[in-house]
Design a protein around this motif. Structure first.
Motif, mmCIF file in Angstrom:
data_model
loop_
_atom_site.group_PDB
_atom_site.id
_atom_site.type_symbol
_atom_site.label_atom_id
_atom_site.label_comp_id
_atom_site.label_asym_id
_atom_site.label_seq_id
_atom_site.Cartn_x
_atom_site.Cartn_y
_atom_site.Cartn_z
ATOM 1 N N LYS A 74 0.980 -1.171 -0.124
ATOM 2 C CA LYS A 74 -0.081 -0.082 -0.049
ATOM 3 C C LYS A 74 0.673 1.262 0.040
ATOM 4 N N LYS A 125 1.145 6.567 3.091
ATOM 5 C CA LYS A 125 0.182 7.225 3.686
ATOM 6 C C LYS A 125 -0.972 6.721 3.910
ATOM 7 N N THR A 126 -1.417 5.472 3.046
ATOM 8 C CA THR A 126 -2.852 4.786 3.806
ATOM 9 C C THR A 126 -2.552 3.714 4.679
ATOM 10 N N ARG A 127 -1.196 3.617 5.155
ATOM 11 C CA ARG A 127 -0.811 2.655 6.178
ATOM 12 C C ARG A 127 -1.550 3.149 7.492
ATOM 13 N N ALA A 128 -2.396 2.043 8.216
ATOM 14 C CA ALA A 128 -2.589 2.499 9.576
ATOM 15 C C ALA A 128 -1.710 2.369 10.450
ATOM 16 N N GLY A 129 -1.369 2.954 11.563
ATOM 17 C CA GLY A 129 -0.673 2.697 12.694
ATOM 18 C C GLY A 129 -0.975 1.713 13.316
ATOM 19 N N TRP A 130 0.197 1.110 14.069
ATOM 20 C CA TRP A 130 -0.193 0.173 15.019
ATOM 21 C C TRP A 130 -1.495 0.245 16.091
ATOM 22 N N GLU A 176 -4.405 1.092 15.346
ATOM 23 C CA GLU A 176 -5.533 2.192 14.746
ATOM 24 C C GLU A 176 -6.704 1.663 14.271
ATOM 25 N N ASN A 177 -6.837 0.489 13.610
ATOM 26 C CA ASN A 177 -7.925 -0.017 12.819
ATOM 27 C C ASN A 177 -8.794 -0.874 13.777
ATOM 28 N N ASN A 178 -8.079 -1.633 14.833
ATOM 29 C CA ASN A 178 -8.872 -2.402 15.808
ATOM 30 C C ASN A 178 -9.152 -1.699 17.088
ATOM 31 N N ARG A 185 -4.837 0.674 20.141
ATOM 32 C CA ARG A 185 -4.268 1.940 20.680
ATOM 33 C C ARG A 185 -5.004 2.666 21.507
#
Length: 95
Positions: free
Chosen positions: A31, A34-39, A41-43, A46
């Motif tokens: 990807k 800039k489209t990669r989520a940080g650790w 963040e998606n679930n 954090r």
């Protein structure tokens, strides 16, 4: 991550150019950065840990002892102390 056939999604000129480098093999295309989520963040991990750390600091500030926090959160003394120091630093910067 799904498998897609290059013939179905790439313009013919790009497909031909890629075949000059790699032909008939699988290639991974990462990807955009800039489209990669940080650790976490998606679930929501954090945010969950941040809330827990804020609660640990609040309890400590209101008189809970480190041994009590160790027992309640099942964390090591070192982890509790690091959370307190780090959260204290964050709280000071926000004021």
């Amino acid at each position: 991550m799904g498998y897609k056939n290059g013939k179905d999604i790439l313009p013919p000129s790009l497909l031909k150019q890629l075949q000059d480098y790699i032909s008939g093999e699988i290639i991974y295309i990462p990807k955009k950065e800039k489209t990669r989520a940080g650790w976490g963040e998606n679930n929501g991990t954090r945010l969950t840990i941040q809330r827990r750390n804020n609660e640990i600091y609040r309890l400590y500030e209101n008189g809970s002892t480190v041994p009590e926090l160790i027992q309640k959160y099942h964390l090591s003394e070192d982890s509790i102390r690091k959370i307190i120091v780090k959260t204290r630093g964050t709280a000071v910067r926000q004021n």
